[in-house]
Design a protein around this motif. Structure first.
Motif, PDB file in Angstrom:
ATOM      1  N   PHE A  31      59.608   8.207 -40.187  1.00 53.59           N
ATOM      2  CA  PHE A  31      60.087   8.484 -38.889  1.00 53.59           C
ATOM      3  C   PHE A  31      60.765  10.187 -38.998  1.00 53.59           C
ATOM      4  N   LEU A  32      61.603  10.060 -40.318  1.00 51.61           N
ATOM      5  CA  LEU A  32      62.446  11.206 -40.469  1.00 51.61           C
ATOM      6  C   LEU A  32      61.217  12.616 -41.052  1.00 51.61           C
ATOM      7  N   ARG A  33      60.400  12.254 -41.717  1.00 48.92           N
ATOM      8  CA  ARG A  33      59.310  13.275 -41.922  1.00 48.92           C
ATOM      9  C   ARG A  33      58.531  13.804 -40.620  1.00 48.92           C
ATOM     10  N   ASP A  34      58.294  12.881 -39.813  1.00 47.67           N
ATOM     11  CA  ASP A  34      57.652  13.182 -38.595  1.00 47.67           C
ATOM     12  C   ASP A  34      58.584  14.198 -37.725  1.00 47.67           C
ATOM     13  N   TYR A  35      60.075  13.600 -37.572  1.00 46.92           N
ATOM     14  CA  TYR A  35      60.985  14.199 -36.845  1.00 46.92           C
ATOM     15  C   TYR A  35      61.121  15.811 -37.348  1.00 46.92           C
ATOM     16  N   TYR A  36      61.075  15.904 -38.692  1.00 45.42           N
ATOM     17  CA  TYR A  36      61.265  17.339 -39.237  1.00 45.42           C
ATOM     18  C   TYR A  36      60.121  18.122 -39.113  1.00 45.42           C
ATOM     19  N   ASN A  37      58.895  17.512 -39.134  1.00 48.25           N
ATOM     20  CA  ASN A  37      57.384  18.243 -38.746  1.00 48.25           C
ATOM     21  C   ASN A  37      57.666  18.897 -37.499  1.00 48.25           C
ATOM     22  N   GLU A  38      58.126  17.969 -36.471  1.00 49.03           N
ATOM     23  CA  GLU A  38      58.304  18.330 -35.193  1.00 49.03           C
ATOM     24  C   GLU A  38      59.455  19.399 -34.712  1.00 49.03           C
ATOM     25  N   PHE A  39      60.675  19.192 -35.248  1.00 49.41           N
ATOM     26  CA  PHE A  39      61.653  19.978 -34.653  1.00 49.41           C
ATOM     27  C   PHE A  39      62.132  21.037 -35.838  1.00 49.41           C
ATOM     28  N   GLN A  40      61.454  20.885 -37.176  1.00 49.35           N
ATOM     29  CA  GLN A  40      62.098  21.715 -38.114  1.00 49.35           C
ATOM     30  C   GLN A  40      63.456  21.669 -38.588  1.00 49.35           C
ATOM     31  N   ILE A  41      63.900  20.559 -38.496  1.00 48.62           N
ATOM     32  CA  ILE A  41      65.440  20.332 -38.713  1.00 48.62           C
ATOM     33  C   ILE A  41      65.586  18.811 -39.189  1.00 48.62           C
ATOM     34  N   ALA A  42      66.389  18.457 -40.257  1.00 50.23           N
ATOM     35  CA  ALA A  42      66.881  17.262 -40.500  1.00 50.23           C
ATOM     36  C   ALA A  42      67.792  16.732 -39.741  1.00 50.23           C
ATOM     37  N   PRO A  43      67.632  15.545 -38.903  1.00 46.39           N
ATOM     38  CA  PRO A  43      68.899  15.101 -37.938  1.00 46.39           C
ATOM     39  C   PRO A  43      70.124  14.563 -38.543  1.00 46.39           C
ATOM     40  N   ALA A  44      71.244  14.967 -37.903  1.00 49.75           N
ATOM     41  CA  ALA A  44      72.255  14.361 -38.386  1.00 49.75           C
ATOM     42  C   ALA A  44      72.378  12.788 -37.975  1.00 49.75           C
ATOM     43  N   VAL A  45      73.362  12.238 -38.411  1.00 42.23           N
ATOM     44  CA  VAL A  45      73.289  10.652 -38.306  1.00 42.23           C
ATOM     45  C   VAL A  45      73.264  10.316 -36.873  1.00 42.23           C
ATOM     46  N   ARG A  46      74.278  10.920 -35.918  1.00 37.61           N
ATOM     47  CA  ARG A  46      73.945  10.287 -34.462  1.00 37.61           C
ATOM     48  C   ARG A  46      72.641  10.657 -33.972  1.00 37.61           C
ATOM     49  N   VAL A  47      71.997  11.785 -34.142  1.00 38.25           N
ATOM     50  CA  VAL A  47      70.790  12.353 -33.724  1.00 38.25           C
ATOM     51  C   VAL A  47      69.861  11.412 -34.114  1.00 38.25           C
ATOM     52  N   LEU A  48      70.005  10.847 -35.438  1.00 40.34           N
ATOM     53  CA  LEU A  48      68.958  10.215 -36.128  1.00 40.34           C
ATOM     54  C   LEU A  48      68.918   8.683 -35.751  1.00 40.34           C
ATOM     55  N   THR A  49      70.011   8.218 -35.319  1.00 34.55           N
ATOM     56  CA  THR A  49      70.309   6.935 -34.550  1.00 34.55           C
ATOM     57  C   THR A  49      69.870   6.684 -33.333  1.00 34.55           C
ATOM     58  N   LYS A  50      70.219   7.627 -32.481  1.00 30.79           N
ATOM     59  CA  LYS A  50      69.348   7.845 -31.054  1.00 30.79           C
ATOM     60  C   LYS A  50      67.922   7.956 -31.120  1.00 30.79           C
ATOM     61  N   ALA A  51      67.530   8.758 -32.057  1.00 30.80           N
ATOM     62  CA  ALA A  51      66.153   9.004 -31.937  1.00 30.80           C
ATOM     63  C   ALA A  51      65.395   7.754 -32.375  1.00 30.80           C
ATOM     64  N   ILE A  52      65.719   7.060 -33.564  1.00 36.34           N
ATOM     65  CA  ILE A  52      65.239   5.950 -33.911  1.00 36.34           C
ATOM     66  C   ILE A  52      65.057   4.833 -33.031  1.00 36.34           C
ATOM     67  N   GLY A  53      66.129   4.835 -32.209  1.00 39.39           N
ATOM     68  CA  GLY A  53      66.661   3.734 -31.192  1.00 39.39           C
ATOM     69  C   GLY A  53      65.495   3.783 -30.077  1.00 39.39           C
ATOM     70  N   LYS A  54      65.160   5.073 -29.588  1.00 36.83           N
ATOM     71  CA  LYS A  54      64.076   5.461 -28.745  1.00 36.83           C
ATOM     72  C   LYS A  54      62.874   5.055 -29.137  1.00 36.83           C
ATOM     73  N   LYS A  55      62.395   5.419 -30.406  1.00 39.31           N
ATOM     74  CA  LYS A  55      61.058   5.073 -30.799  1.00 39.31           C
ATOM     75  C   LYS A  55      60.931   3.706 -31.555  1.00 39.31           C
ATOM     76  N   LEU A  56      61.753   3.109 -32.300  1.00 38.53           N
ATOM     77  CA  LEU A  56      61.587   1.887 -32.889  1.00 38.53           C
ATOM     78  C   LEU A  56      62.362   0.583 -32.250  1.00 38.53           C
ATOM     79  N   GLY A  57      63.142   0.872 -31.374  1.00 41.07           N
ATOM     80  CA  GLY A  57      64.057  -0.070 -30.593  1.00 41.07           C
ATOM     81  C   GLY A  57      65.380  -0.067 -31.198  1.00 41.07           C
ATOM     82  N   PRO A  58      66.262  -0.804 -30.116  1.00 41.25           N
ATOM     83  CA  PRO A  58      67.678  -0.850 -30.353  1.00 41.25           C
ATOM     84  C   PRO A  58      68.032  -1.599 -31.580  1.00 41.25           C
ATOM     85  N   ASP A  59      67.256  -2.533 -31.898  1.00 40.66           N
ATOM     86  CA  ASP A  59      67.699  -3.249 -33.197  1.00 40.66           C
ATOM     87  C   ASP A  59      67.555  -2.354 -34.380  1.00 40.66           C
ATOM     88  N   LYS A  60      66.865  -1.344 -34.361  1.00 37.70           N
ATOM     89  CA  LYS A  60      66.638  -0.425 -35.523  1.00 37.70           C
ATOM     90  C   LYS A  60      67.409   0.817 -35.300  1.00 37.70           C
TER      91      LYS A  60
END
Length: 110
Positions: A50-79
């Motif tokens: 997920f992180l590698r895809d995110y980086y390829n798309e946005f050219q930035i490594a997400p901070a923890v809050r952004v990461l948590t929110k983005a993973i929740g959108k894509k993989l569900g609230p349990d993750k």
């Protein structure tokens, strides 16, 4: 700084992040995870990919809050919650996971 793996030398910065993002592969991820004391499971790989895809798309490594929110959108609230991510990457889901994923240190991480 650097480490050698399978006859190739990989450059890292002083904190152990890969200098050349194109050097990353699964063997490198396994090596970095081992250095971090993380035993990679399918759940870890899901976050790493997920992180590698995110980086390829946005050219930035997400901070923890952004990461948590983005993973929740894509993989569900349990993750997409801090507790789940910290269980996988105890030294910081953004910082430690980005290192293993061969990405630069996320912005805003100390």
């Amino acid at each position: 700084m650097a480490f050698e793996l399978n006859g190739k030398t990989y450059e890292t910065d002083e904190e152990g992040y890969l200098v050349n993002l194109s050097d990353w592969n699964e063997d490198v991820a396994k090596y970095l995870a081992e250095q971090e004391g993380v035993n990679l499971t399918d759940a870890h790989w899901e976050v790493i990919n997920f992180l590698r895809d995110y980086y390829n798309e946005f050219q930035i490594a997400p901070a923890v809050r952004v990461l948590t929110k983005a993973i929740g959108k894509k993989l569900g609230p349990d993750k997409g919650n801090s507790q789940y991510l910290y269980e996988l990457f105890p030294y910081g889901p953004a910082k430690q996971a980005c290192k293993i994923a061969g990405l630069p240190k996320p912005t805003g991480c100390v």
